[in-house]
Scaffold this motif. Structure first.
Motif, mmCIF file in Angstrom:
data_model
loop_
_atom_site.group_PDB
_atom_site.id
_atom_site.type_symbol
_atom_site.label_atom_id
_atom_site.label_comp_id
_atom_site.label_asym_id
_atom_site.label_seq_id
_atom_site.Cartn_x
_atom_site.Cartn_y
_atom_site.Cartn_z
ATOM 1 N N THR A 111 65.994 78.972 2.439
ATOM 2 C CA THR A 111 67.082 79.361 1.369
ATOM 3 C C THR A 111 68.273 78.833 1.805
ATOM 4 O O THR A 111 68.908 78.488 1.062
ATOM 5 C CB THR A 111 66.890 80.832 1.392
ATOM 6 N N ALA B 9 56.538 73.729 -5.248
ATOM 7 C CA ALA B 9 57.813 73.081 -5.077
ATOM 8 C C ALA B 9 57.729 71.918 -4.024
ATOM 9 O O ALA B 9 58.296 70.909 -4.540
ATOM 10 C CB ALA B 9 58.817 74.023 -4.888
ATOM 11 N N VAL C 64 64.264 79.483 -4.124
ATOM 12 C CA VAL C 64 63.768 80.936 -4.919
ATOM 13 C C VAL C 64 62.115 81.017 -4.326
ATOM 14 O O VAL C 64 61.825 82.158 -4.318
ATOM 15 C CB VAL C 64 63.697 80.564 -6.423
ATOM 16 N N THR C 65 61.599 79.881 -4.255
ATOM 17 C CA THR C 65 59.982 80.059 -3.647
ATOM 18 C C THR C 65 59.834 80.552 -2.285
ATOM 19 O O THR C 65 58.667 80.632 -2.146
ATOM 20 C CB THR C 65 59.162 78.953 -4.273
ATOM 21 N N ALA D 145 67.265 74.582 -5.619
ATOM 22 C CA ALA D 145 67.182 75.924 -5.846
ATOM 23 C C ALA D 145 65.763 76.574 -6.254
ATOM 24 O O ALA D 145 65.358 77.729 -5.901
ATOM 25 C CB ALA D 145 67.909 75.979 -7.430
ATOM 26 N N LEU D 146 64.924 75.474 -6.646
ATOM 27 C CA LEU D 146 63.371 75.925 -6.599
ATOM 28 C C LEU D 146 62.927 76.044 -5.309
ATOM 29 O O LEU D 146 62.144 77.184 -5.181
ATOM 30 C CB LEU D 146 62.524 74.689 -7.490
ATOM 31 N N LEU D 147 63.018 75.564 -4.442
ATOM 32 C CA LEU D 147 62.890 75.744 -3.068
ATOM 33 C C LEU D 147 63.204 76.748 -2.314
ATOM 34 O O LEU D 147 62.515 77.803 -1.838
ATOM 35 C CB LEU D 147 63.236 74.489 -2.303
ATOM 36 N N THR E 70 70.022 69.528 -7.019
ATOM 37 C CA THR E 70 70.567 70.811 -6.929
ATOM 38 C C THR E 70 69.524 71.730 -7.586
ATOM 39 O O THR E 70 68.949 72.934 -7.086
ATOM 40 C CB THR E 70 71.816 71.241 -7.678
ATOM 41 N N VAL E 71 68.691 71.341 -8.381
ATOM 42 C CA VAL E 71 67.617 71.894 -9.299
ATOM 43 C C VAL E 71 66.412 72.031 -8.289
ATOM 44 O O VAL E 71 65.978 73.263 -8.277
ATOM 45 C CB VAL E 71 67.349 71.068 -10.717
ATOM 46 N N LEU E 72 66.085 71.094 -7.527
ATOM 47 C CA LEU E 72 65.081 71.073 -6.797
ATOM 48 C C LEU E 72 65.313 72.053 -5.552
ATOM 49 O O LEU E 72 64.513 72.955 -4.982
ATOM 50 C CB LEU E 72 64.671 69.585 -6.380
ATOM 51 N N LEU F 96 55.657 78.290 -2.021
ATOM 52 C CA LEU F 96 56.499 77.145 -1.629
ATOM 53 C C LEU F 96 55.889 75.838 -1.649
ATOM 54 O O LEU F 96 56.514 74.945 -2.052
ATOM 55 C CB LEU F 96 57.043 77.367 -0.415
#
Length: 429
Positions: free
Chosen positions: A329, A223, A211-212, A207-209, A203-205, A220
């Motif tokens: 996204t 990440a 957002v970028t 979300a990072l993708l 989930t963290v990874l 992008l």
């Protein structure tokens, strides 16, 4: 035919013999003319028990006398048959009458003559000697040289013991890995899901993708490098190859080269060509390196297939760069929600259905935030959720370790969803 002549059986040792048999009852010198009466009784009993003139079955005993020794002078000579007489009706060895005493032997009358034999007990017939059975060689269980016949009286050597059959090969002989001594035996199903903690990292990874992605390809790519590193390391460890630093580094560099190729070119138009070219070049390099490996052919082939798969996955993850930012996204959000729902302890079919429904709902909700149609967002989220569940299933295979769960269990759901996001973004968005 003997021309009417009869050869003397004793030759020159007969001396002067007139052909008649007359016994005057006198004894040779040194005999007192007396005998033991018990000898007559024993001899009569033995003679009557062993000789029957009526029955043809009688016991005949032959005396063996040396032919080269002269007869004793004090013993009477056998009678000689006259010319024309026959031996019909005469026994080969007729005993004298029972009432006449026999002279007692007194030592050897001449030098070199055989001594007297002990009296024989004729009360029972002597058993005939039976031929002794020769030892037969035992048959050998395996073909080999047969024992040669030995001459009589020579004992044949004992045959060598046949080798005992060895047990059949076990699992170690056919290449099946065995647990080390003292290790705890594993029981239960070899399919173990990553769990809630890897889902949280996913989930963290994701979300990072997500957002970028709207910030551009360069943002992008930062990440994306983390995703490719986790994919290369997790895939090698998932296949049981550890440490495999050379293969992990090779796959990771292949992903970086694909990222560089997409950034330097027009990624939207030439993405398939750049990805296939990068994967082909690094697969050839991996093949050349494996040719220098001194391991067995099976190990080299296994390492080669694992290397090709790792290179393909890291290069495939680079496909997020030319994908539509809105698709990245929406897809990242759907993968994160689907992984979290799948980690909830529910029955298998129910968990899968809930995870797919949650992924579609997350895609629709994220699409509303990014200006994407609800149906399009739901379909994109559903496609990404299916690929995410496949990645979780692959990361759950064959008793994976915690390291596998924290690498492959985190990266594979996002990596396998990349081609679906690329196609759905070009088709629906």
């Amino acid at each position: 035919m003997n021309d009417g002549r009869h050869e003397e059986p004793y030759g020159a040792h007969r001396g002067a013999y007139d052909g008649s048999y007359a016994y005057d009852g006198s004894y040779p010198a040194g005999q007192d003319g007396t005998y033991d009466a018990s000898y007559d009784a024993v001899y009569d009993a033995a003679y009557n028990a062993s000789y029957d003139p009526v029955s043809p079955a009688y016991d005949v005993t032959y005396e063996v006398t040396r032919a080269d020794a002269p007869p004793p002078p004090h013993l009477p000579q056998p009678p000689q048959l006259s010319q024309g007489a026959s031996w019909d009706g005469v026994l080969p060895h007729e005993a004298p009458p029972a009432h006449q005493p026999l002279p007692e032997p007194t030592g050897s009358p001449w030098p070199g003559a055989p001594g007297p034999l002990p009296p024989e007990d004729r009360s029972e017939p002597l058993p005939m000697p039976q031929p002794q059975a020769q030892p037969q060689p035992q048959p050998q269980p395996q073909p080999g040289p047969q024992p040669q016949p030995q001459p009589y009286g020579v004992q044949a050597p004992a045959p060598a013991p046949a080798p005992q059959p060895q047990p059949g090969p076990g699992p170690e002989a056919v290449g099946v890995p065995s647990a080390p001594s003292g290790a705890r035996q594993r029981t239960g199903s070899p399919i173990i899901a990553p769990g809630l903690q890897p889902a949280a990292v996913t989930t963290v990874l994701a979300a990072l993708l997500a957002v970028t992605a709207p910030l551009g390809q360069s943002a992008l790519a930062g990440a994306l490098v983390l995703l490719q590193a986790l994919t290369a390391a997790g895939w090698y460890r998932l296949n049981g190859m550890w440490p495999a630093r050379q293969g992990i580094a090779l796959a990771f560099v292949a992903g970086l080269s694909a990222d560089a190729g997409l950034l330097l070119t027009d990624g939207s138009a030439n993405a398939p060509t750049v990805l296939l070219g990068a994967a082909g070049v690094w697969c050839v390099l991996s093949l050349v390196l494996q040719l220098r490996n001194n391991s067995s052919p099976d190990e080299r082939l296994y390492a080669l297939t694992a290397g090709f798969a790792a290179i393909g996955l890291t290069v495939l993850a680079a496909g997020l760069l030319p994908t539509e930012p809105d698709a990245v996204t929406v897809g990242a959000a759907a993968v994160a929600v689907g992984a979290l729902v799948r980690a909830v302890p529910l029955p298998g079919p129910v968990s899968v259905l809930f995870a797919l429904a949650a992924a579609a709902g997350a895609g629709a909700a994220t699409g509303q935030l990014t200006g994407v149609d609800t149906v399009t967002g739901a379909l994109t989220g559903l496609g990404a959720g299916v690929c995410a569940l496949l990645g979780l299933r692959v990361a759950s295979y064959d008793w994976p370790s915690r390291f596998v769960h924290m690498t492959a269990g985190v990266a594979l759901p996002l990596t396998l969803a990349t081609p679906a996001l690329y196609l759905l973004g070009r088709t629906l968005l």
